[in-house]
Design an enzyme around this catalytic site. Structure first.
Site, PDB file in Angstrom:
ATOM      1  N   HIS A  72      25.536  19.050  33.450  1.00 20.19           N
ATOM      2  CA  HIS A  72      26.498  19.609  33.882  1.00 20.19           C
ATOM      3  C   HIS A  72      26.505  20.251  35.280  1.00 20.19           C
ATOM      4  O   HIS A  72      25.839  21.123  35.526  1.00 20.19           O
ATOM      5  CB  HIS A  72      27.314  20.465  32.920  1.00 20.19           C
ATOM      6  CG  HIS A  72      28.092  19.908  31.795  1.00 20.19           C
ATOM      7  ND1 HIS A  72      28.991  20.488  31.008  1.00 20.19           N
ATOM      8  CD2 HIS A  72      27.973  18.553  31.322  1.00 20.19           C
ATOM      9  CE1 HIS A  72      29.108  19.713  30.058  1.00 20.19           C
ATOM     10  NE2 HIS A  72      28.684  18.592  30.061  1.00 20.19           N
ATOM     11  N   TYR A 201      37.265  26.365  30.746  1.00 19.85           N
ATOM     12  CA  TYR A 201      37.757  27.415  30.086  1.00 19.85           C
ATOM     13  C   TYR A 201      39.178  27.634  30.702  1.00 19.85           C
ATOM     14  O   TYR A 201      39.419  27.693  31.757  1.00 19.85           O
ATOM     15  CB  TYR A 201      36.963  28.459  30.564  1.00 19.85           C
ATOM     16  CG  TYR A 201      35.455  28.618  30.026  1.00 19.85           C
ATOM     17  CD1 TYR A 201      35.221  29.006  28.807  1.00 19.85           C
ATOM     18  CD2 TYR A 201      34.437  27.879  30.737  1.00 19.85           C
ATOM     19  CE1 TYR A 201      33.911  28.841  28.508  1.00 19.85           C
ATOM     20  CE2 TYR A 201      33.267  27.774  30.348  1.00 19.85           C
ATOM     21  CZ  TYR A 201      33.011  28.276  29.278  1.00 19.85           C
ATOM     22  OH  TYR A 201      31.516  28.350  28.556  1.00 19.85           O
ATOM     23  N   PRO A 293      31.282  33.677  22.054  1.00 20.48           N
ATOM     24  CA  PRO A 293      30.830  32.468  22.418  1.00 20.48           C
ATOM     25  C   PRO A 293      31.248  32.046  24.191  1.00 20.48           C
ATOM     26  O   PRO A 293      30.715  31.125  24.691  1.00 20.48           O
ATOM     27  CB  PRO A 293      31.553  31.308  21.581  1.00 20.48           C
ATOM     28  CG  PRO A 293      32.493  32.144  20.807  1.00 20.48           C
ATOM     29  CD  PRO A 293      32.134  33.394  20.966  1.00 20.48           C
ATOM     30  N   LYS A 297      26.342  31.730  25.507  1.00 19.70           N
ATOM     31  CA  LYS A 297      24.845  32.501  25.842  1.00 19.70           C
ATOM     32  C   LYS A 297      24.506  32.910  24.495  1.00 19.70           C
ATOM     33  O   LYS A 297      23.070  33.103  24.621  1.00 19.70           O
ATOM     34  CB  LYS A 297      25.344  33.950  26.413  1.00 19.70           C
ATOM     35  CG  LYS A 297      25.676  34.066  27.830  1.00 19.70           C
ATOM     36  CD  LYS A 297      24.675  33.542  28.767  1.00 19.70           C
ATOM     37  CE  LYS A 297      25.145  32.980  30.064  1.00 19.70           C
ATOM     38  NZ  LYS A 297      24.386  31.828  30.717  1.00 19.70           N
ATOM     39  N   TYR A 384      26.464  31.824  34.796  1.00 16.52           N
ATOM     40  CA  TYR A 384      26.588  30.779  33.771  1.00 16.52           C
ATOM     41  C   TYR A 384      25.304  29.886  33.663  1.00 16.52           C
ATOM     42  O   TYR A 384      24.953  29.602  32.548  1.00 16.52           O
ATOM     43  CB  TYR A 384      27.824  30.023  34.160  1.00 16.52           C
ATOM     44  CG  TYR A 384      28.199  29.137  33.021  1.00 16.52           C
ATOM     45  CD1 TYR A 384      29.061  29.422  32.265  1.00 16.52           C
ATOM     46  CD2 TYR A 384      27.902  27.708  33.122  1.00 16.52           C
ATOM     47  CE1 TYR A 384      29.618  28.769  31.099  1.00 16.52           C
ATOM     48  CE2 TYR A 384      28.483  27.075  31.999  1.00 16.52           C
ATOM     49  CZ  TYR A 384      29.343  27.558  31.056  1.00 16.52           C
ATOM     50  OH  TYR A 384      29.865  26.626  30.149  1.00 16.52           O
TER      51      TYR A 384
HETATM   52  P1  RFL Z   1      21.369  31.577  13.263  1.00 22.38           P
HETATM   53  O1  RFL Z   1      21.428  30.458  13.787  1.00 22.38           O
HETATM   54  O2  RFL Z   1      22.470  32.181  12.742  1.00 22.38           O
HETATM   55  O3  RFL Z   1      20.216  31.340  12.285  1.00 22.38           O
HETATM   56  C1  RFL Z   1      19.991  32.295  11.187  1.00 22.38           C
HETATM   57  C2  RFL Z   1      19.340  31.494   9.913  1.00 22.38           C
HETATM   58  O4  RFL Z   1      18.807  32.508   9.138  1.00 22.38           O
HETATM   59  C3  RFL Z   1      19.182  32.523   7.532  1.00 22.38           C
HETATM   60  N1  RFL Z   1      19.132  33.384   6.932  1.00 22.38           N
HETATM   61  C4  RFL Z   1      18.304  33.743   6.065  1.00 22.38           C
HETATM   62  N2  RFL Z   1      17.179  33.216   5.559  1.00 22.38           N
HETATM   63  C5  RFL Z   1      16.532  33.886   4.571  1.00 22.38           C
HETATM   64  N3  RFL Z   1      16.971  34.902   3.922  1.00 22.38           N
HETATM   65  C6  RFL Z   1      18.077  35.554   4.359  1.00 22.38           C
HETATM   66  N4  RFL Z   1      18.438  36.877   3.744  1.00 22.38           N
HETATM   67  C7  RFL Z   1      18.998  35.182   5.359  1.00 22.38           C
HETATM   68  N5  RFL Z   1      19.653  35.316   5.865  1.00 22.38           N
HETATM   69  C8  RFL Z   1      20.190  34.408   6.895  1.00 22.38           C
HETATM   70  C9  RFL Z   1      20.313  31.478   7.954  1.00 22.38           C
HETATM   71  O5  RFL Z   1      20.830  30.790   6.886  1.00 22.38           O
HETATM   72  C10 RFL Z   1      20.274  30.781   8.992  1.00 22.38           C
HETATM   73  O6  RFL Z   1      19.838  29.598   8.727  1.00 22.38           O
HETATM   74  O7  RFL Z   1      20.561  32.680  14.109  1.00 22.38           O
HETATM   75  P2  RFL Z   1      19.610  32.266  15.443  1.00 22.38           P
HETATM   76  O8  RFL Z   1      18.462  31.251  15.126  1.00 22.38           O
HETATM   77  O9  RFL Z   1      19.262  33.543  16.079  1.00 22.38           O
HETATM   78  O10 RFL Z   1      20.499  31.370  16.526  1.00 22.38           O
HETATM   79  C11 RFL Z   1      21.585  32.034  17.156  1.00 22.38           C
HETATM   80  C12 RFL Z   1      22.728  30.787  17.477  1.00 22.38           C
HETATM   81  O11 RFL Z   1      22.980  30.257  16.156  1.00 22.38           O
HETATM   82  C13 RFL Z   1      23.839  31.459  18.138  1.00 22.38           C
HETATM   83  O12 RFL Z   1      23.608  32.442  18.915  1.00 22.38           O
HETATM   84  C14 RFL Z   1      24.891  30.389  18.578  1.00 22.38           C
HETATM   85  O13 RFL Z   1      25.211  29.233  17.944  1.00 22.38           O
HETATM   86  C15 RFL Z   1      26.009  31.123  19.490  1.00 22.38           C
HETATM   87  N6  RFL Z   1      26.774  30.065  20.141  1.00 22.38           N
HETATM   88  C16 RFL Z   1      26.654  29.705  21.483  1.00 22.38           C
HETATM   89  N7  RFL Z   1      25.537  29.887  21.837  1.00 22.38           N
HETATM   90  C17 RFL Z   1      25.241  29.212  23.294  1.00 22.38           C
HETATM   91  O14 RFL Z   1      23.933  29.320  23.720  1.00 22.38           O
HETATM   92  N8  RFL Z   1      26.089  28.207  23.681  1.00 22.38           N
HETATM   93  C18 RFL Z   1      26.976  27.794  23.178  1.00 22.38           C
HETATM   94  O15 RFL Z   1      27.849  27.017  23.748  1.00 22.38           O
HETATM   95  C19 RFL Z   1      27.509  28.515  21.985  1.00 22.38           C
HETATM   96  N9  RFL Z   1      28.663  28.285  21.487  1.00 22.38           N
HETATM   97  C20 RFL Z   1      28.041  29.750  19.583  1.00 22.38           C
HETATM   98  C21 RFL Z   1      28.996  28.823  20.005  1.00 22.38           C
HETATM   99  C22 RFL Z   1      28.544  30.332  18.308  1.00 22.38           C
HETATM  100  C23 RFL Z   1      29.706  29.994  17.857  1.00 22.38           C
HETATM  101  N10 RFL Z   1      29.889  30.366  16.428  1.00 22.38           N
HETATM  102  C24 RFL Z   1      30.093  29.772  15.463  1.00 22.38           C
HETATM  103  C25 RFL Z   1      30.046  32.063  16.319  1.00 22.38           C
HETATM  104  C26 RFL Z   1      30.256  28.394  19.560  1.00 22.38           C
HETATM  105  C27 RFL Z   1      30.462  29.046  18.216  1.00 22.38           C
HETATM  106  C28 RFL Z   1      31.973  28.545  17.878  1.00 22.38           C
HETATM  107  C1  PHB Z   2      30.353  24.315  22.779  1.00 21.04           C
HETATM  108  O1  PHB Z   2      30.577  23.145  23.268  1.00 21.04           O
HETATM  109  O2  PHB Z   2      30.697  24.409  21.626  1.00 21.04           O
HETATM  110  C2  PHB Z   2      30.789  25.448  23.621  1.00 21.04           C
HETATM  111  C3  PHB Z   2      30.815  25.329  24.950  1.00 21.04           C
HETATM  112  C4  PHB Z   2      30.906  26.409  26.091  1.00 21.04           C
HETATM  113  C5  PHB Z   2      31.080  27.547  25.209  1.00 21.04           C
HETATM  114  C6  PHB Z   2      31.120  27.802  23.910  1.00 21.04           C
HETATM  115  C7  PHB Z   2      30.859  26.598  23.280  1.00 21.04           C
HETATM  116  O3  PHB Z   2      31.330  28.711  26.237  1.00 21.04           O
END
Ligand code: RFL
Ligand code: PHB
Length: 389
Positions: A72, A201, A293, A297, A384
């Site tokens: 992008h 956005y 989100p 980041k 970004y």
């Molecule tokens: P995770 O992915 O939550 O993984 C943690 C793992 O630990 C397990 N766990 C356990 N295992 C053993 N014993 C226990 N007691 C445990 N408790 C938990 C869980 O089952 C899980 O498998 O953390 P990690 O690895 O630090 O990764 C972080 C990312 O997942 C998170 O920051 C991102 O998804 C945030 N996020 C985004 N980040 C970006 O950089 N770019 C994006 O576009 C973006 N979009 C988003 C997002 C998060 C979103 N939500 C759902 C909050 C969009 C959304 C909607």
């Molecule tokens: C996504 O593709 O899920 C997404 C993209 C940008 C954001 C958050 C989530 O800021």
């Protein structure tokens, strides 16, 4: 069982760390509470910074990403029914971001780990941490009702916001900074061509909306919703109607709709725990910090934590340098706070908070400034694409 590093959580942070340790010849084991299918199917992030892509290349897990990731070269801000493009390479000396789903990142890391014989124990229940303030830490867990013990030199908590690692630290040893937002995001994934070539956005009087993608044929869209809203209340038609109403007219007209593959609601939160080291326990990723989100980041911060932590562990295991683990906490937190600021600022700028008309006019003035000032656009673009490591 005996290992050098016991990692809790097989999300992107845990899998990336495990992989980099494997490549460096440092023995490790990952304990994951959920099933593999559950972990691999969780729909979350979609936008990777170049530093995250570089780390996945270092982990030799970027083969598919290099082919399928969509570069992008711009990010869009829409307000007052107009869309404004912010060109990323022009404003950042050639940088861009890459659309590639977190599900794919996790799958790729899982595949290389399995191929090379790394140990991941799924459905590890009741994980507990012991003696991490001593030289002899260990973990206990249950699998199929049978108790197990893992002795190790270091424990790493990569177990997300609701994990057991941070919760095991005595409250007096940890500082927590937290902000909850008065709304959530309702997300929908569908097999439809994305309405825009890059992320949009939208600040709209009915609430924030976001256009994103997973591929040229798969869209990911979000709308701001009430904190207590429930996904069952939203039929696909209701989502598409509301989403379309929040888009600028040209995007609304070209929007292609279809059945949802997934719909979910996520609350928005800013959260930081300090420090990231407690004796022989280290925290990384969402276990230590959460960003809303907006700004994309979260996954990228998990990756930059692992960049610093894997370097520190190499110094620790190869050169016996214990201070490298303290340095990990300092370096990672410095970057975390900058991304926390950006995600908080983007959230405030693009969402509707109840009530205050003065605040809304301030946001409109700032959006106008950003879309008309090279300096304003540059600040947004620099953050970004991701600040340097
Ligand atoms: P995770 O992915 O939550 O993984 C943690 C793992 O630990 C397990 N766990 C356990 N295992 C053993 N014993 C226990 N007691 C445990 N408790 C938990 C869980 O089952 C899980 O498998 O953390 P990690 O690895 O630090 O990764 C972080 C990312 O997942 C998170 O920051 C991102 O998804 C945030 N996020 C985004 N980040 C970006 O950089 N770019 C994006 O576009 C973006 N979009 C988003 C997002 C998060 C979103 N939500 C759902 C909050 C969009 C959304 C909607
Ligand atoms: C996504 O593709 O899920 C997404 C993209 C940008 C954001 C958050 C989530 O800021």
């Amino acid at each position: 069982m005996l290992t050098q590093v016991a990692i809790i959580g097989a999300g992107p942070a845990g899998l990336m760390l495990g992989r980099l340790l494997d490549i460096a010849g440092i023995d490790n084991i990952i304990l994951e509470r959920q099933t593999k299918a559950y972990v691999l199917n969780r729909i979350r992030a979609g936008i990777l910074e170049q530093t995250t892509v570089d780390l996945l290349r270092r982990a030799k897990a970027a083969h598919r990403l290099d082919k399928q990731g969509i570069v992008h070269n711009a990010v869009n801000l829409a307000y007052s029914h107009q869309c404004h493009s912010i060109e990323l390479p022009e404003l950042t000396g050639g940088k861009s971001v890459i659309a590639y789903g977190q599900t794919e990142v996790t799958q790729d890391l899982c595949d290389v780990r399995e191929r090379d014989g790394g140990t991941t124990i799924y459905e590890a229940k009741d994980v507990s941490l012991h003696n991490f303030d001593s030289e002899k830490p260990y973990l206990e867990y249950k699998k199929n009702g049978v108790g197990h013990k893992v002795k190790c030199e270091l424990i790493v908590g990569c177990d997300g916001y609701h994990g057991v690692s941070r919760a095991s630290i005595p409250p007096e040893a940890i500082s927590i900074y937290e902000k909850a937002y008065p709304f959530g995001w309702l997300g929908l994934l569908s097999e439809t061509p994305p309405v825009s070539d890059e992320v949009v956005y939208v600040n709209h009087e009915r609430g924030f909306a976001l256009c994103s993608m997973r591929s040229r044929t798969r869209s990911r869209y979000y709308i701001q919703c009430a904190l207590n809203d429930r996904v069952e209340r939203w039929s696909d038609d209701a989502f598409w109607d509301e989403f379309r109403r929040r888009l600028p007219a040209d995007l609304a007209q070209s929007l292609k709709t279809g059945p949802s593959l997934e719909k979910s609601i996520a609350p928005l939160r800013s959260f930081v725990a300090e420090p990231l080291r407690f004796g022989r326990l280290l925290l990384a990723g969402d276990a230590a910090h959460i960003v809303p989100p907006t700004g994309a980041k979260g996954l990228n911060l998990a990756a930059s934590d692992i960049h610093y932590l894997s370097n520190a562990m190499l110094s620790y295991f190869k050169d016996g340098d214990d201070s490298a683990l303290d340095e990990y906490s300092r370096l990672a937190l410095a970057r975390v706070w900058k991304s926390e600021r950006f995600a908080w600022w983007m959230t405030n700028l693009t969402h509707r908070f109840d009530g205050d008309p003065f605040e809304q006019r301030m946001k409109e003035a700032e959006l106008t400034y950003l879309s008309t000032s090279q300096t304003g656009r540059k600040m947004l673009a620099e953050n970004y694409v991701g600040l340097p490591l």
